[in-house]
Design an enzyme around this catalytic site. Structure first.
Site, PDB file in Angstrom:
ATOM      1  CD  GLU A  64      28.674  53.025  -4.944  1.00  0.00           C
ATOM      2  OE1 GLU A  64      28.179  54.153  -4.821  1.00  0.00           O
ATOM      3  OE2 GLU A  64      28.779  52.449  -6.037  1.00  0.00           O
ATOM      4  CB  CYS A 110      22.840  54.285 -10.418  1.00  0.00           C
ATOM      5  SG  CYS A 110      22.897  55.938  -9.749  1.00  0.00           S
TER       6      CYS A 110
END
Ligand code: SF4
Length: 299
Positions: A139, A202
């Site tokens: 990521e 998140c």
């Protein structure tokens, strides 16, 4: 006293304990990983997945049995379809996949693409982007590859590399530890020209970290279930160990790894799991502990 200590090879079924098992209020699959798996599963036939869609070995094996094997080199992809995983991919690798006339099924989570957008907005304001995250994680590589000359910081000493004389903007890996975000942004703000800092951890990650933290404070031992190379599972282990210590925090991939010696009578056992741990693995872990004669399971 720890039951089983007197038995060098304790018989699992012979142990009788009163255990209370508590499952963290937020644990296991996040919507991003769930959607990515569903998408991959609906594809007919053999379709390679570039990198790891998830880190739980049981799930990797289950998908492989359905023709969705993991590949790690462009040369292994072949010429047909290929799945890009929920945490995204380095833009140059993604372009190479597309250049090869392959059909790319991109399952990048919207909460990861949001990080790209936040970084671009900072660059538009003239800031150099600082990414807090693991430079070896897919990521972070994906985010960095989309920025202009970004700086990745993961360890405290990395902060020395951040320039103090020009504007910077800060974003982070979606699964970062919340405490790390706060600590690093505070340190950077105290010595650099931070014009923007957007906490891009998140919500599912935050929910799991908060739930694990809450539970770790009310139990005697924690089981953290998930792949050993899963970033967010390791963070949960770190959160729990802060309260229970390493000796009472057990990170496991499979129920068979549970050791009866970890438990003693009247213990409260907490269970949490990373965002890429499917429910059936969590349930199998709970069942394995229940076999030690628990009182109840609290959802
Ligand atoms: Fe998306 Fe967060 Fe799940 Fe990653 S952990 S796939 S960013 S919801």
């Amino acid at each position: 006293s720890v039951i089983g200590n007197d038995h060098p090879s304790p018989c699992y079924n012979a142990l009788k304990m009163s255990l209370e098992i508590l499952l963290a209020r937020s644990a296991g699959f996040c919507f991003g990983v769930k959607k990515a798996i569903e998408k991959a599963e609906t594809l007919d036939g053999e379709v390679p997945i570039f990198g790891y869609l998830i880190h739980t070995p049981q799930e990797v094996e289950r998908l492989r049995a359905k023709g969705k094997r993991n590949v790690h080199e462009l040369s292994d992809v072949g010429s047909g379809r290929v799945v890009v995983t929920a945490h995204g991919l380095d833009i140059h690798k993604l372009d190479s996949l597309k250049d090869g006339q392959r059909e790319v099924i991109d399952t990048t989570c919207p909460l990861v693409t949001r990080i790209y957008r936040e970084g671009w907005k900072m660059q538009d304001k003239g800031a150099r982007v600082v990414i807090i995250g693991d430079p070896d994680h897919v990521e972070v590589k994906g985010i960095a590859s989309r920025m202009k000359d970004p700086i990745i910081v993961y360890h405290e000493e990395d902060l020395e590399r951040v320039p103090t004389d020009r504007p910077i903007g800060i974003i982070c890996q979606s699964t970062l530890l919340m405490e790390k975000w706060k600590k690093f942004t505070d340190l950077l703000t105290s010595r650099c020209r931070v014009i923007d800092a957007v906490d891009t951890i998140c919500k599912p990650t935050k929910d799991r970290q908060s739930a694990a933290e809450e539970l770790a404070q009310s139990v005697d031992v924690m089981l953290v279930v998930g792949g050993y190379n899963s970033s967010n599972t390791s963070k949960l282990r770190e959160v729990c160990a802060r309260y229970l210590g390493e000796a009472r925090t057990h990170h496991i991939e499979r129920p068979e790894e549970i050791v009866p010696d970890w438990f003693s009578d009247d213990m409260r056992v907490g269970v949490t799991a990373g965002a890429s741990t499917p429910d059936y693995v969590i349930q199998a872990v709970i069942e394995r502990v229940r076999a030690l004669d628990p009182v109840s399971v609290v959802e």
